[in-house]
Scaffold this motif. Structure first.
Motif, short mmCIF file in Angstrom:
data_model
loop_
_atom_site.label_atom_id
_atom_site.label_comp_id
_atom_site.label_asym_id
_atom_site.label_seq_id
_atom_site.Cartn_x
_atom_site.Cartn_y
_atom_site.Cartn_z
N ARG A 174 0.83 -1.19 0.00
CA ARG A 174 0.00 0.00 0.00
C ARG A 174 0.87 1.24 0.00
NH1 ARG A 174 -2.58 2.84 4.06
NH2 ARG A 174 -1.88 1.33 5.64
N VAL A 175 0.49 2.22 -0.84
CA VAL A 175 1.16 3.52 -0.84
C VAL A 175 0.60 4.34 0.33
CG1 VAL A 175 1.48 5.68 -2.10
CG2 VAL A 175 1.57 3.49 -3.31
N THR A 176 1.48 4.87 1.15
CA THR A 176 1.06 5.62 2.34
C THR A 176 1.25 7.12 2.19
OG1 THR A 176 3.24 5.31 3.34
CG2 THR A 176 1.52 3.66 3.84
N ALA A 177 2.15 7.54 1.31
CA ALA A 177 2.39 8.97 1.10
C ALA A 177 3.18 9.16 -0.19
CB ALA A 177 3.15 9.58 2.28
N ILE A 178 3.02 10.34 -0.77
CA ILE A 178 3.80 10.72 -1.96
C ILE A 178 4.31 12.13 -1.71
CG2 ILE A 178 3.80 10.96 -4.47
CD1 ILE A 178 1.15 9.34 -4.50
N GLU A 179 5.62 12.30 -1.78
CA GLU A 179 6.23 13.59 -1.46
C GLU A 179 7.18 14.02 -2.56
OE1 GLU A 179 8.21 13.06 2.24
OE2 GLU A 179 6.37 12.64 3.38
N ARG A 180 7.32 15.32 -2.70
CA ARG A 180 8.28 15.89 -3.64
C ARG A 180 9.57 16.18 -2.89
NH1 ARG A 180 8.98 15.51 -8.92
NH2 ARG A 180 10.00 17.33 -9.81
N TYR A 206 -9.98 4.92 -5.72
CA TYR A 206 -9.10 5.61 -4.79
C TYR A 206 -8.50 6.88 -5.40
CZ TYR A 206 -9.24 1.43 -1.87
OH TYR A 206 -9.65 0.39 -1.06
N ALA A 207 -8.97 7.31 -6.57
CA ALA A 207 -8.34 8.43 -7.27
C ALA A 207 -8.26 9.68 -6.41
CB ALA A 207 -9.10 8.72 -8.56
N ARG A 208 -9.34 10.01 -5.70
CA ARG A 208 -9.34 11.23 -4.90
C ARG A 208 -8.38 11.10 -3.72
NH1 ARG A 208 -12.83 15.03 -5.90
NH2 ARG A 208 -13.15 15.70 -3.74
N ALA A 209 -8.31 9.92 -3.13
CA ALA A 209 -7.39 9.71 -2.01
C ALA A 209 -5.94 9.81 -2.47
CB ALA A 209 -7.65 8.36 -1.36
N THR A 210 -5.65 9.24 -3.64
CA THR A 210 -4.29 9.33 -4.18
C THR A 210 -3.95 10.78 -4.50
OG1 THR A 210 -4.61 7.15 -5.16
CG2 THR A 210 -2.71 8.42 -5.90
N GLY A 211 -4.88 11.48 -5.15
CA GLY A 211 -4.65 12.88 -5.47
C GLY A 211 -4.42 13.73 -4.24
N ALA A 212 -5.17 13.44 -3.17
CA ALA A 212 -5.03 14.23 -1.95
C ALA A 212 -3.62 14.13 -1.36
CB ALA A 212 -6.06 13.78 -0.92
N MET A 213 -2.91 13.04 -1.62
CA MET A 213 -1.55 12.90 -1.12
C MET A 213 -0.62 13.96 -1.68
SD MET A 213 -0.91 8.78 -1.18
CE MET A 213 -1.92 7.64 -0.24
N VAL A 214 -0.96 14.49 -2.87
CA VAL A 214 -0.11 15.51 -3.50
C VAL A 214 -0.84 16.84 -3.67
CG1 VAL A 214 1.38 13.85 -4.69
CG2 VAL A 214 -0.73 14.62 -5.80
N VAL A 218 -8.92 15.58 -7.35
CA VAL A 218 -9.13 14.87 -8.62
C VAL A 218 -10.63 14.77 -8.90
CG1 VAL A 218 -8.75 12.72 -9.88
CG2 VAL A 218 -6.98 13.59 -8.33
N PRO A 219 -11.09 15.19 -10.09
CA PRO A 219 -12.53 15.21 -10.38
C PRO A 219 -13.10 13.85 -10.75
CG PRO A 219 -11.32 16.04 -12.27
CD PRO A 219 -10.31 15.78 -11.19
N VAL A 220 -12.97 12.91 -9.83
CA VAL A 220 -13.46 11.54 -10.01
C VAL A 220 -14.23 11.14 -8.76
CG1 VAL A 220 -12.81 9.11 -10.26
CG2 VAL A 220 -11.61 10.86 -11.59
N LEU A 221 -15.40 10.57 -8.97
CA LEU A 221 -16.20 10.06 -7.87
C LEU A 221 -16.97 8.84 -8.39
CD1 LEU A 221 -16.61 11.02 -4.92
CD2 LEU A 221 -18.70 12.15 -5.67
N PRO A 222 -16.88 7.69 -7.73
CA PRO A 222 -17.54 6.49 -8.25
C PRO A 222 -19.07 6.57 -8.12
CG PRO A 222 -15.79 5.94 -6.69
CD PRO A 222 -16.05 7.41 -6.55
N VAL A 223 -19.73 5.82 -8.97
CA VAL A 223 -21.19 5.66 -8.96
C VAL A 223 -21.48 4.17 -8.86
CG1 VAL A 223 -23.33 6.08 -10.23
CG2 VAL A 223 -21.46 7.74 -10.37
N PRO A 338 -1.30 14.81 -17.90
CA PRO A 338 -0.58 15.41 -16.77
C PRO A 338 -1.51 16.10 -15.78
CG PRO A 338 -0.35 16.77 -18.74
CD PRO A 338 -1.05 15.52 -19.17
N ALA A 339 -1.17 16.00 -14.51
CA ALA A 339 -1.88 16.75 -13.48
C ALA A 339 -1.46 18.21 -13.55
CB ALA A 339 -1.58 16.17 -12.11
N TRP A 340 -2.34 19.08 -13.11
CA TRP A 340 -2.06 20.51 -13.10
C TRP A 340 -1.23 20.86 -11.86
CZ3 TRP A 340 -6.43 17.79 -12.58
CH2 TRP A 340 -7.07 17.82 -11.34
N GLY A 341 -0.31 21.79 -12.06
CA GLY A 341 0.45 22.33 -10.93
C GLY A 341 1.54 21.46 -10.39
#
Length: 811
Positions: A174-180, A206-214, A218-223, A338-341
């Motif tokens: 499991r990925v726990t954090a992503i840092e620059r 998990y797209a929003r959780a992954t995005g939140a690490m950085v 992320v404009p993804v929400l499951p249905v 690519p992600a923005w920013g």
């Protein structure tokens, strides 16, 4: 697990594994690593029901899906592993003439990218699907090359192919954090840390959780999506025992369901109203293949529709009802790029049709990462097509709407209503009072057209000429004869300034920058291969300050491109201005008279020439008037502080009463720009076409010195261009005009495609812009264009058929 890699892919579903596979094919296998918190899979329950979905079939999405099919057909031979691809065909039923129009337009797009589509009569449907009741059908289309595939088998085959090329896959980590850190990414996991240059997020729900690490929202929400698996049916089993071919995937779009054979029975997949978003706060860390409680009440209308269409479906018992999460975006298309920013952080998320797009998505993302550019125009799936307005509440409303509308007819002029109005210019209520019918772009409400008295201010969508056809024509003729106002507040706007600003922009764009304060230039930013990435109107405010305007739909894309390209020395500053600055366009032969009444500035041509700008006063308000527009008439854009917009709006309409000042909308603007052969990013301007193929010769200054894409463009020219942009007069258009993506023919041979189309009211002529082989680009060349299944004559005419000498806009 290695501690260093060139690229780390997070997510072991089919999308992530496809990305890893394509990176390995590009030669990065030894430097590529994939991390999956569980086992490699495409979800424990999900299945493929056709690989070429009609939904949201754009040119770019179509190419992605086509590549996926081609890849899956080749993968078994490459890896020796069965991917479970069954080429049984895919039939889409139609119960109305409007649905058939949708299929005709879809087939036209498919033809331009090499996807086969066959049209069927109802009795032909029964011949291919003997258990189908054909009552009420008006026709159908069929993809003979389509079928379905086993997701788990496909994922394992891609993994085997990636490993064979040196890639590493780490499971149950499991990925726990992503840092620059120090110019690299540090991906922290339960098995240790990995330092890498690139990170790809392909994490599904998990797209929003992954995005939140950085720091990304992320404009993804499951249905929630349900499907039903039945017990075997005797007739299906008998067909198998007799060696008869499997019946293809069957879709009744008007009933909003698909159905196919499964182990002698059926799978039914409805897309129902009321399916809720799930994981609003993200799934739990230990969730792997979670299923939700079934809700058959939501499915009842679709079950009944399927029983009517396939009576055998009513005769079998239900074996299982599955209800699980599918990632969605607000428009239903994935986000790939690519992600923005953030540098070197890539998104491959929001795949509601993951199997259909995984192969093509991984292919293009790998191209982008390794080569620096994709090879096809990715605007339809570009992550930066959404802005920070896409909050969780917005996503919930829009994603549920996107899911519910998977099978609705997707008209070219449709405007969906959920989460609106969201962003409104100050003059919104004033335009609404003038009977505006609104659409939206990048969250902004924009007046599409204005309903005359006696007509309901409601939109009407069609593949043919809609009820707004005549009102829009009246708006165009009014601008031609009198004066009109158009709200273009949704334009993307920014300022680039500082001692290095001129040098920075000069390297970015292909045209020369304005050399005097108050002058304007239309400039294009090319990509590294010589295609067109962005278009900017650039006003020089001072030697070290430039005001840039670009398409509102691509604000995040354009502004992210500018921001990421800034030099590290602080010599260039970027200032976003969209939300602070409104824009009203005043256009028409009486526009000078109107502006002279509300301002003491001199609007005469000598004092205020074409492509110039100056600060002016309008009553109590200040504005910058720019003598430029997109409609081909005398006119100005008034750029002003947002809080002063209504002061300016009211002053214009008070002073313009006897000039018959009226508002006009986006659809009128689009018609007016076609008559001038004005290009748009995403249609005539694309990374797939060289800037010179798009006819930008006067805006590409190859002799000015170096700029991004210059050398590649010269090399492209030396190799020879495959396309040339032309303007076409379309004959015999009847009640329909070109919509874009229409095939173009010469002597029966496919020679190009229309990029845009519509009716030119000032000329009284149906028009199209299109790309053809260069040898067919001379004025007078006779071609044919396919419009809703009919081939009609189309003649190449000189550029800008309306006012070719630009006398009106320069008056």
């Amino acid at each position: 697990m290695r501690s260093q890699a060139r690229v780390v892919v997070i997510g072991g579903g089919v999308v992530g594994v496809s990305t890893l596979y394509h990176l390995a094919r590009k030669g990065w296998g030894a430097d590529a690593l994939l991390i999956e918190k569980g086992e490699l899979t495409c979800g424990s329950t999900w299945h493929a029901a056709g690989l070429l979905p009609l939904f949201n079939m754009s040119y770019s999405v179509g190419q992605i899906h086509k590549h996926s099919v081609n890849l899956y057909q080749q993968l078994e031979a490459e890896t020796g592993q069965d991917v479970g691809f069954r080429q049984v065909g895919n039939i889409r039923l139609a119960m109305s003439s409007e649905r058939m129009d949708e299929y005709r337009q879809y087939a036209a797009t498919a033809r331009t990218i090499g996807v086969r589509v066959e049209f069927l009569q109802p009795d032909e449907v029964r011949g291919l699907w003997p258990l189908c009741n054909i009552d009420g059908l008006v026709g159908a289309i069929r993809h003979p090359d389509d079928g379905y595939i086993q997701p788990a088998d496909l994922t394992q085959a891609l993994a085997r192919g990636a490993r064979a090329k040196g890639a590493e896959i780490v499971r149950k980590t499991r990925v726990t954090a992503i840092e620059r850190q120090g110019g690299d990414w540090l991906v922290k996991t339960t098995a240790g840390d990995i330092r890498c240059e690139h990170v790809v997020s392909a994490t599904g729900s998990y797209a929003r959780a992954t995005g939140a690490m950085v720091g990304l929202d992320v404009p993804v929400l499951p249905v929630e999506h349900q499907f039903i698996v039945t017990e075997p049916h005797p007739e299906v089993v008998a067909r198998h025992d007799a060696g008869l071919p499997e019946m293809g995937v069957l879709r009744e779009s008007d009933g909003s369901w698909y159905l196919r054979e499964e182990r002698g029975g059926f799978i039914l997949g409805p897309y129902e109203q009321g399916a809720p978003c799930c994981y609003l706060d993200g799934p739990a860390d230990d969730v792997e293949y979670e299923l939700f409680a079934e809700d058959l009440e939501r499915l009842t209308p679709h079950i009944k529709a399927a029983m009517n269409r396939v009576p055998a479906f009513a005769e079998v018992g239900v074996k299982e009802v599955y209800n699980g999460a599918i990632p969605y975006t607000p428009d239903g298309s994935p986000i790939i790029g690519p992600a923005w920013g953030l540098p070197n952080f890539w998104l491959n998320e929001g795949h509601s049709f993951g199997i259909t797009a995984a192969g093509g998505a991984g292919w293009q993302l790998a191209e982008w990462i390794v080569e620096g550019e994709p090879t096809i125009d990715m605007l339809g799936v570009e992550p930066r097509r959404f802005g920070d307005y896409a909050t969780k509440g917005y996503l919930k409303a829009k994603n549920e709407e996107a899911y519910a509308n998977v099978f609705t007819i997707h008209f070219p002029d449709e405007e969906r209503s959920a989460a609106r109005p969201l962003r409104t210019a100050p003059c919104y209520e004033r335009l609404k009072a003038k009977r505006a019918v609104f659409g939206q772009k990048f969250g902004w409400e924009r007046a599409n057209w204005f309903a005359p008295e006696g007509m309901a201010a409601e939109d009407h969508w069609s593949f043919r000429r809609s009820r707004w056809f005549e009102p829009v024509g009246a708006e165009c003729r009014h601008v031609q004869e009198h004066v009109g106002v158009l709200d273009m507040t949704a334009f993307a706007k920014c300022r680039v300034s500082g001692p290095g600003a001129a040098a920075f922009l000069d390297c970015l764009v292909a045209n020369r920058l304005p050399t005097r304060d108050g002058r304007i230039a239309l400039c294009h930013a090319l990509n590294s291969r010589g295609g067109v990435h962005s278009e900017f109107t650039i006003l020089r405010e001072a030697a070290d300050s430039f005001y840039l305007v670009s398409a509102g739909a691509w604000q995040r894309l354009d502004h992210d491109t500018l921001s990421k390209g800034l030099p590290d020395d602080g010599s260039v500053r970027f200032e976003p201005l969209t939300n602070a600055t409104g824009v009203l366009v005043v256009a028409g032969p009486k526009s000078r008279t109107l502006l002279q009444r509300v301002s003491d500035a001199d609007f005469g041509s000598a004092a205020f020439p074409w492509l110039s700008a100056r600060p002016i006063n309008i009553g109590l308000a200040q504005a910058v008037a720019m003598r430029v527009n997109f409609v081909g008439e005398l006119g100005w854009e008034l750029h002003h502080p947002m809080e002063c917009q209504n002061l300016i709006f009211d002053a214009l309409f008070e002073a313009g009463a006897d000039l018959d000042l009226k508002p006009f909308g986006i659809r009128a603007m689009d018609s007016l720009r076609l008559e001038k052969s004005y290009r748009m990013v995403g249609t005539e301007l694309s990374i797939e076409y060289a800037a010179l193929e798009s006819g930008l010769d006067r805006f590409v200054r190859l002799d000015k010195g170096d700029f991004i894409g210059r050398d590649a463009l010269l090399a492209w020219r030396d190799r020879g261009f495959a396309n040339a942009l032309v303007t076409l007069e379309v004959g015999g258009a009847g009640d329909a005009d070109a919509l874009g993506n229409n095939p173009l023919f010469h002597n029966g041979e496919l020679v190009g495609r229309a990029t845009s189309g519509g009716y030119g009211y000032r000329l009284g002529q149906s028009l199209a812009l299109g790309m053809v082989k260069p040898q067919l680009s001379a004025p007078g060349t006779a071609l044919e264009i396919e419009i809703l299944g009919e081939r009609r004559p189309a003649t190449v005419v000189p550029e800008s058929p309306y006012d070719p000498g630009n006398e009106r806009l320069r008056a």
